[in-house]
Design a protein around this motif. Structure first.
Motif: not given
Ligand SMILES: [Mn+2]
Ligand SMILES: [Mn+2]
Ligand SMILES: [Zn+2]
Ligand SMILES: [Zn+2]
Lengths: 129, 129
Positions: A79-83, A100-102, A117-119
């Motif tokens: 799934e979309h996620h971060h680190h 954060v997505e919202d 799109r975001h990083t």
DNA sequence: CGCCTAATTGACAATGATTCTCATTTCCGT
DNA sequence: ACGGAAATGAGAATCATTGTCAATTAGGCG
């Protein structure tokens, strides 16, 4: 846009295996030398090509180190996620944040940006280091 | 650690002026050729050195394009913030999100990460493009 | 003002990651 | 097995960034 026809080769399998064996983000060069060390030698260009293809299919995550080098990781989550990345040992923790997505969606829309799109990555020192 | 003694040179002033004149994120190479075009020629190495110094003092923001190139921008806000960047024209909108900051701090603490810093940029197509 | 000296500059070389080339090898459907 | 398209790899090419070092210059001091 036609679907990419992809063949099964020992080189690509080796790259994937090496990625799976790594808990941290690794560069193409690192992967190349690890493969060389363990005998399953794969051409450097092939390592680059494989990583690029995997990233395009979202099979691996990519991020840039401070000095701009691309590093790759095979994540558990698809799934979309971060680190959360340890800048000492390189260990990465997968995290997600609906808030954060919202926020990203809201602020993008508010300014009329499309195809966004975001990083988002957090760098720090982990508790083991 | 001794304080850096910094001199006033026309080259550094020119780089700063060129940055102020740009609304978008620009690379060192772009700044170099813009400076050359407008007559105020500055050596490429000096452009790099000046940008690196400015970034170290948080006078400019730096981020990496998809292909890893470093691009710089003189922001209006000197507070911590993030950007909405148009991947067509390069225009950037400064945004901030307290909710994101809270989330980052919370998730970092939850995993025992110290000295954390984060990067967050949103890329898209702006309404003028 | 001139001097002195360390900071700064800039042309050019060097580095290093990534991409390109293209001849050779390898899948894989038939 | 065969044939052709896809993949590979060694090496060259690209290109942003950094290092080198001799020449220039800012700016404190007398
Ligand atoms: Mn996200
Ligand atoms: Mn933030
Ligand atoms: Zn660690
Ligand atoms: Zn735009």
């Amino acid at each position: 846009m036609t679907e990419a026809v992809r063949r099964q080769t020992r080189q690509q399998a080796a790259v994937l295996a090496a990625l799976d064996a790594a808990a941290e983000f690794v560069s193409a060069q690192q992967l190349h030398s690890r493969l060389r060390d363990q005998g399953a030698s794969v051409g450097l260009a092939t390592v680059y090509r494989t990583l690029t293809a995997l990233a395009a299919q979202d099979e691996v995550d990519v991020l840039r180190t401070d000095d701009g080098e691309a590093v790759y990781r095979r994540c558990a989550s698809d799934e979309h996620h971060h680190h959360l990345v340890c800048r000492v040992c390189g260990r990465a923790v997968e995290v997600d944040g609906p808030a954060v997505e919202d926020w990203a969606a809201r602020v993008s829309a508010a300014h009329g940006f499309r195809d966004v799109r975001h990083t988002l990555e957090i760098f720090g020192t982990c508790d083991r280091c």
